[in-house]
Design a protein around this motif. Structure first.
Motif, short mmCIF file in Angstrom:
data_model
loop_
_atom_site.label_atom_id
_atom_site.label_comp_id
_atom_site.label_asym_id
_atom_site.label_seq_id
_atom_site.Cartn_x
_atom_site.Cartn_y
_atom_site.Cartn_z
N PHE A 14 0.82 -1.28 -0.07
CA PHE A 14 -0.03 -0.03 0.05
C PHE A 14 0.88 1.38 -0.05
O PHE A 14 0.51 2.24 -0.93
CB PHE A 14 -0.82 0.08 1.23
CG PHE A 14 -1.85 1.27 1.27
CD1 PHE A 14 -3.06 1.25 0.64
CD2 PHE A 14 -1.43 2.38 2.20
CE1 PHE A 14 -3.87 2.40 0.88
CE2 PHE A 14 -2.07 3.46 2.18
CZ PHE A 14 -3.41 3.38 1.72
N LEU A 15 2.04 1.29 0.81
CA LEU A 15 2.88 2.29 1.15
C LEU A 15 3.56 2.59 -0.14
O LEU A 15 3.82 3.83 -0.85
CB LEU A 15 3.58 2.27 2.24
CG LEU A 15 2.87 2.44 3.56
CD1 LEU A 15 3.96 2.08 4.66
CD2 LEU A 15 2.16 3.86 3.75
N TYR B 246 2.66 1.68 -3.25
CA TYR B 246 1.90 2.09 -4.69
C TYR B 246 1.58 3.67 -4.29
O TYR B 246 1.46 4.28 -5.28
CB TYR B 246 0.40 1.39 -4.38
CG TYR B 246 0.64 -0.09 -4.96
CD1 TYR B 246 1.32 -0.30 -6.12
CD2 TYR B 246 -0.36 -1.04 -4.09
CE1 TYR B 246 1.21 -1.71 -6.55
CE2 TYR B 246 0.10 -2.18 -4.80
CZ TYR B 246 0.27 -2.77 -5.92
OH TYR B 246 0.79 -4.03 -6.42
N GLN B 247 1.49 4.26 -3.25
CA GLN B 247 1.29 5.89 -3.04
C GLN B 247 2.34 6.78 -3.75
O GLN B 247 2.24 7.50 -3.94
CB GLN B 247 1.15 6.02 -1.47
CG GLN B 247 0.25 5.14 -0.67
CD GLN B 247 -1.20 5.39 -1.18
OE1 GLN B 247 -1.71 6.49 -1.32
NE2 GLN B 247 -1.84 4.22 -1.38
N LYS B 248 3.59 5.85 -3.88
CA LYS B 248 4.60 6.69 -4.48
C LYS B 248 4.76 6.53 -6.03
O LYS B 248 5.82 7.03 -6.66
CB LYS B 248 6.14 6.12 -3.79
CG LYS B 248 6.12 6.31 -2.41
CD LYS B 248 7.40 5.79 -1.82
CE LYS B 248 7.43 5.96 -0.22
NZ LYS B 248 8.32 5.60 0.15
N ARG C 237 3.36 7.06 -9.59
CA ARG C 237 2.43 7.74 -10.43
C ARG C 237 1.75 6.88 -11.25
O ARG C 237 2.30 5.89 -12.01
CB ARG C 237 3.05 9.01 -11.32
CG ARG C 237 2.35 9.82 -11.90
CD ARG C 237 3.06 10.81 -12.51
NE ARG C 237 4.25 10.68 -12.79
CZ ARG C 237 5.20 10.75 -13.91
NH1 ARG C 237 4.37 11.60 -14.72
NH2 ARG C 237 6.56 10.34 -13.97
N ASN D 8 -3.49 3.67 -8.52
CA ASN D 8 -4.24 4.07 -7.61
C ASN D 8 -4.93 2.82 -6.66
O ASN D 8 -5.39 1.86 -7.24
CB ASN D 8 -5.57 4.90 -8.10
CG ASN D 8 -6.54 5.43 -7.00
OD1 ASN D 8 -6.18 5.91 -6.07
ND2 ASN D 8 -7.76 5.15 -7.43
N VAL D 9 -4.63 2.95 -5.30
CA VAL D 9 -5.16 1.84 -4.58
C VAL D 9 -6.62 2.21 -4.30
O VAL D 9 -6.85 3.05 -3.51
CB VAL D 9 -4.33 1.51 -3.32
CG1 VAL D 9 -5.19 0.71 -2.50
CG2 VAL D 9 -2.94 1.17 -3.44
N SER D 10 -7.65 1.40 -4.99
CA SER D 10 -9.01 1.87 -4.94
C SER D 10 -9.68 0.96 -3.87
O SER D 10 -10.64 1.30 -3.60
CB SER D 10 -9.37 1.27 -6.42
OG SER D 10 -8.92 2.33 -7.41
N MET E 94 -4.36 5.16 9.14
CA MET E 94 -4.47 5.83 7.80
C MET E 94 -5.76 6.39 7.53
O MET E 94 -6.91 5.90 7.98
CB MET E 94 -4.24 4.21 7.08
CG MET E 94 -2.86 3.57 7.27
SD MET E 94 -1.46 4.41 6.94
CE MET E 94 -1.50 4.31 5.19
#
Length: 186
Positions: free
Chosen positions: A68-69, A71-73, A75, A78-80, A108
């Motif tokens: 999850f962390l 994927y946040q980095k 571009r 999007n974790v949906s 979170m």
């Protein structure tokens, strides 16, 4: 066709003979160096160029949190959606998560993320392109096969399966569904 993920950047790339399409890359970046090395050995690298790859993560333990962390980095990812049996984790309380490296869990903000308590809900979500399997290893084969049969691309954390027959069933399901299966052995 082979698919791979590189270390903590989790940048997806497909190795496709004859294609020369490259995404933006910093030439000082180690990832770019690896891509260049692969390209120099007869493969051209075509990046998955999607505006927003919608990811659903199954399993919010230590590896699910790390994915999850990561994927946040990235571009374009999007974790949906998230799937967990734990109502506490689905509410964003990850303070009980810890591992042998990386950050400890924290609170979170999941207000923009769909949450599922049942895996069937996650894989039936038409807004999800890829399911990231971060479940216990004994659940990898069945979860992966179900997600593939639902038409989802799958990124499965290692180990792929606990035995060779299950791994072969996973590969057959991938071929039949005509989607991608990637194992996170990084």
């Amino acid at each position: 066709v082979a698919t791979f993920f590189i270390s903590q950047t989790w940048l997806a790339a497909m190795l496709v003979p004859g294609q020369t399409e490259f995404a933006e890359a910093d030439t000082n970046n180690a990832f770019f160096s690896i891509v260049q090395m692969i390209s120099n050995h007869g493969w051209q690298v075509a990046f998955l160029a999607m505006n927003a790859l919608a990811v659903g993560i199954a399993g919010i333990g230590f590896m699910g949190m790390i994915h999850f962390l990561a994927y946040q980095k990235v571009r374009g990812i999007n974790v949906s959606a998230l799937c967990s049996r734990s109502s506490k984790k689905l509410a964003g309380d990850w303070r009980g998560i810890q591992g042998n490296f990386g950050p400890a869990g924290t609170k979170m903000n999941l207000s923009d993320i769909t949450t599922w308590r049942k895996f069937d809900g996650l894989i039936s979500d038409s807004g999800i392109d890829l399911v990231d399997i971060c479940l216990p290893p004994d659940q990898h084969a069945e979860a992966t096969i179900a997600a593939l049969k639902a038409g989802k691309h799958v990124f499965c954390e290692k180990p792929m399966a606990l035995n060779l027959p299950d791994a072969r069933r996973m590969l057959r399901a991938c071929e039949q569904a005509n989607v991608r299966l990637t194992i996170g052995f990084v």
